[in-house]
Enzyme design. Structure first.
Site, PDB file in Angstrom:
ATOM      1  N   CYS A   4       0.841  -1.204   0.000  1.00  0.00           N
ATOM      2  CA  CYS A   4       0.000   0.000   0.000  1.00  0.00           C
ATOM      3  C   CYS A   4       0.876   1.255   0.000  1.00  0.00           C
ATOM      4  CB  CYS A   4      -0.911  -0.017   1.226  1.00  0.00           C
ATOM      5  SG  CYS A   4      -1.786   1.527   1.475  1.00  0.00           S
ATOM      6  N   ASN A  87     -13.162   9.780  -1.478  1.00  0.00           N
ATOM      7  CA  ASN A  87     -13.682   8.964  -2.568  1.00  0.00           C
ATOM      8  C   ASN A  87     -13.728   7.505  -2.128  1.00  0.00           C
ATOM      9  OD1 ASN A  87     -13.895  11.135  -4.414  1.00  0.00           O
ATOM     10  ND2 ASN A  87     -11.702  11.024  -4.813  1.00  0.00           N
ATOM     11  N   THR A  95      -8.233   6.069  -6.335  1.00  0.00           N
ATOM     12  CA  THR A  95      -7.075   5.439  -6.981  1.00  0.00           C
ATOM     13  C   THR A  95      -6.105   4.846  -5.969  1.00  0.00           C
ATOM     14  OG1 THR A  95      -5.913   7.558  -7.054  1.00  0.00           O
ATOM     15  CG2 THR A  95      -7.195   6.943  -9.012  1.00  0.00           C
ATOM     16  N   HIS A 100      -8.387   7.910   2.737  1.00  0.00           N
ATOM     17  CA  HIS A 100      -7.785   9.240   2.844  1.00  0.00           C
ATOM     18  C   HIS A 100      -8.853  10.294   2.647  1.00  0.00           C
ATOM     19  CE1 HIS A 100      -7.465   7.839  -1.320  1.00  0.00           C
ATOM     20  NE2 HIS A 100      -7.653   9.094  -1.685  1.00  0.00           N
ATOM     21  N   HIS A 102      -9.313  14.145   1.402  1.00  0.00           N
ATOM     22  CA  HIS A 102      -8.753  15.316   0.728  1.00  0.00           C
ATOM     23  C   HIS A 102      -9.198  16.561   1.492  1.00  0.00           C
ATOM     24  CE1 HIS A 102      -7.791  13.168  -3.143  1.00  0.00           C
ATOM     25  NE2 HIS A 102      -8.742  12.363  -2.700  1.00  0.00           N
TER      26      HIS A 102
END
Ligand code: AMP
Ligand code: ZN
Length: 114
Positions: A4, A87, A95, A100, A102
């Site tokens: 990762c 996302n 992706t 995470h 943003h």
């Protein structure tokens, strides 16, 4: 997780421009910024997205948001404004499959009715 990207950043095996760190949370500049300020906040425990995180480690969500909020307070981002986006999955444009958030700020942000 060994393959990762963001786990490698946490371990220091891949460099990043860190802006915030505590024992649970790390934040660094996005390599491809979409706003004048574009940071990524992650939890040090691996999960693939926030839907998984909410089952495997729900406390981690508030730990990440505590980190985001502390950073926003210390850097006066909440006013004039900051956007937090995560996302989940391919169709959303995810992706990197380490959860995470943003954090976008530093200018008038477009989209979402702005
Ligand atoms: P997402 O498309 O929501 O999965 O977001 C992944 C984000 O990670 C993208 O905005 C990329 O620009 C960013 N990114 C990819 N590799 C790196 C890296 N090595 N350091 C910092 N940000 C990265
Ligand atoms: Zn990971």
């Amino acid at each position: 997780m060994s393959d990762c990207l963001f786990c490698k950043i946490i371990q220091g095996d891949i460099p990043s421009k860190k802006v915030f760190e505590n024992d649970k949370v790390l934040a660094f500049h996005d390599i491809n910024p979409l706003a004048k300020i574009h940071l990524l906040f992650i939890h040090k425990e691996h999960s693939k997205n926030v839907v998984e995180m909410s089952q495997t480690n729900p406390k981690a969500i508030s730990e990440v948001f505590q980190g985001i909020s502390e950073y926003c307070r210390d850097n006066n981002l909440a006013e004039p404004g900051v956007r937090v986006v995560t996302n989940v999955g391919r169709d959303a444009g995810q992706t990197v499959f380490h959860t995470h958030f943003h954090v976008l700020s530093g200018e008038q942000l477009k989209g979402f009715g702005a």
